[in-house]
Motif scaffolding. Structure first.
Motif, short mmCIF file in Angstrom:
data_model
loop_
_atom_site.label_atom_id
_atom_site.label_comp_id
_atom_site.label_asym_id
_atom_site.label_seq_id
_atom_site.Cartn_x
_atom_site.Cartn_y
_atom_site.Cartn_z
N GLY A 1 -3.14 -0.72 -2.71
CA GLY A 1 -4.02 0.11 -1.91
C GLY A 1 -3.30 1.36 -1.48
O GLY A 1 -2.16 1.61 -1.87
N THR A 2 -3.96 2.16 -0.66
CA THR A 2 -3.37 3.39 -0.15
C THR A 2 -3.46 3.42 1.37
O THR A 2 -4.25 2.71 1.99
N GLU A 3 -2.62 4.27 1.94
CA GLU A 3 -2.70 4.58 3.36
C GLU A 3 -2.76 6.10 3.46
O GLU A 3 -1.74 6.79 3.49
N HIS B 1 -11.54 4.75 -4.46
CA HIS B 1 -10.76 3.52 -4.28
C HIS B 1 -11.46 2.32 -4.91
O HIS B 1 -10.83 1.49 -5.56
N THR C 1 0.84 -1.19 0.00
CA THR C 1 0.00 0.00 0.00
C THR C 1 0.88 1.25 0.00
O THR C 1 2.07 1.19 0.32
N THR D 1 -0.24 -6.47 5.07
CA THR D 1 -0.02 -5.19 4.39
C THR D 1 1.33 -4.59 4.76
O THR D 1 1.77 -4.66 5.91
N THR E 1 3.54 -0.87 3.84
CA THR E 1 3.57 0.44 3.20
C THR E 1 5.00 0.95 3.11
O THR E 1 5.61 1.25 4.14
N TYR F 1 0.53 -0.22 -6.92
CA TYR F 1 0.20 -0.49 -5.52
C TYR F 1 -1.16 -1.19 -5.42
O TYR F 1 -2.02 -1.05 -6.28
#
Length: 273
Positions: free
Chosen positions: A31-33, A50, A6, A229, A231, A29
């Motif tokens: 996902g995102t944070e 998203h 992410t 996950t 990041t 990626y």
């Protein structure tokens, strides 16, 4: 176990959510944070962006205020807003390093009550200036709250302790056992971020951190976890050192994080985990 990589919006915080989501998706990626307190967008709109891009969400918040009571109120308010995103979980910078142990315990216990009431897990980040600023402090909290779940950003601890943590095996082992998320930034004994993890000078630290991350993944895999996950989180200036008398940083944080994404995928080969 699937590895989800992410992306935090730290070094591109000036982008709109829509532009950031598009950039994260096209950069590979999963996902995102997103640091939610910085964003005024409606949570439904963030969620919709998203979903359209096929990206997961981790909500990132921080408690704030001049007193433990104000931190408690901000935790409750920010948790509830973050939960509206229906994220995988909420990552939190919790409390302050100078709070009394009892006050920090109240924060962690309040977090657990929010999870029980609303169902969205919370991970408390090992971060300088916060309750979990050191290995020593974190070990004490884990002894009292063994169900506490962490975001392991061990770059802070090597800086705080000015060590590779080999002198604190019990604290490191306890933290790994409790880790539910990783921030993949490489620190060193004199700072929380090496200038560039691709530099051969920093190879021993990259190897050490990669080894720690792998140990965490092995523990979660043994538990039968469906996914985990990570990041990449190299930051922009002033986290990124400046180039001599110039105001320009020595490296591009987005580019370095892209490299870290590839390093993580190559190191842990998610297709076979």
């Amino acid at each position: 176990m699937e590895i989800l990589i992410t992306k935090a919006d730290w070094e591109v915080s000036g982008l709109s959510v829509a532009a950031f989501v598009e950039l994260a998706a096209t950069s590979g990626y999963d996902g995102t944070e997103i640091y939610l307190p910085r964003r005024a967008d409606h949570t439904k709109d963030i969620r919709a962006l998203h979903d359209a891009a096929g990206l997961k969400i981790i909500s990132h918040i921080a408690t704030e205020g001049r007193s433990p009571e104000e931190h408690l109120r901000s935790l409750e308010a920010r948790y509830l807003r973050a939960a509206e995103l229906n994220p995988l979980f909420i990552n939190c910078h919790t409390g302050k390093d100078h709070f009394r142990f009892a006050d920090s315990m109240r924060l962690f216990e309040t977090g657990e009550k929010l999870v029980a009431a609303h169902g969205i897990p919370i991970r408390h980040e090992t971060h300088r200036g916060r309750a979990l600023f050191s290995a020593t402090a974190t070990l004490e909290f884990l002894r009292h709250l063994p169900d506490l779940r962490l975001t392991a950003d061990l770059s802070h601890w090597v800086c705080v302790h000015e060590s590779d943590l080999s002198d604190q095996p019990a604290a490191l082992a306890a933290a790994m056992q409790s880790t539910g998320h990783i921030h993949a930034r490489v620190g060193f004994d004199e700072g929380p971020q090496v200038s560039d993890p691709r530099n051969p000078v920093h190879a021993p630290w990259l190897e050490r951190f990669t080894g720690w991350w792998n140990q965490i993944l092995e523990l979660r895999r043994a538990e039968g976890r469906e996914y985990f996950t990570i990041t990449p989180e190299f930051g922009p200036a002033p986290y990124m050192p400046l180039n001599g008398p110039s105001p320009d940083p020595v490296g591009d944080a987005w580019e370095i994080n892209l490299w870290m994404q590839r390093h993580l995928r190559e190191s842990f080969n998610p297709q076979q985990l």
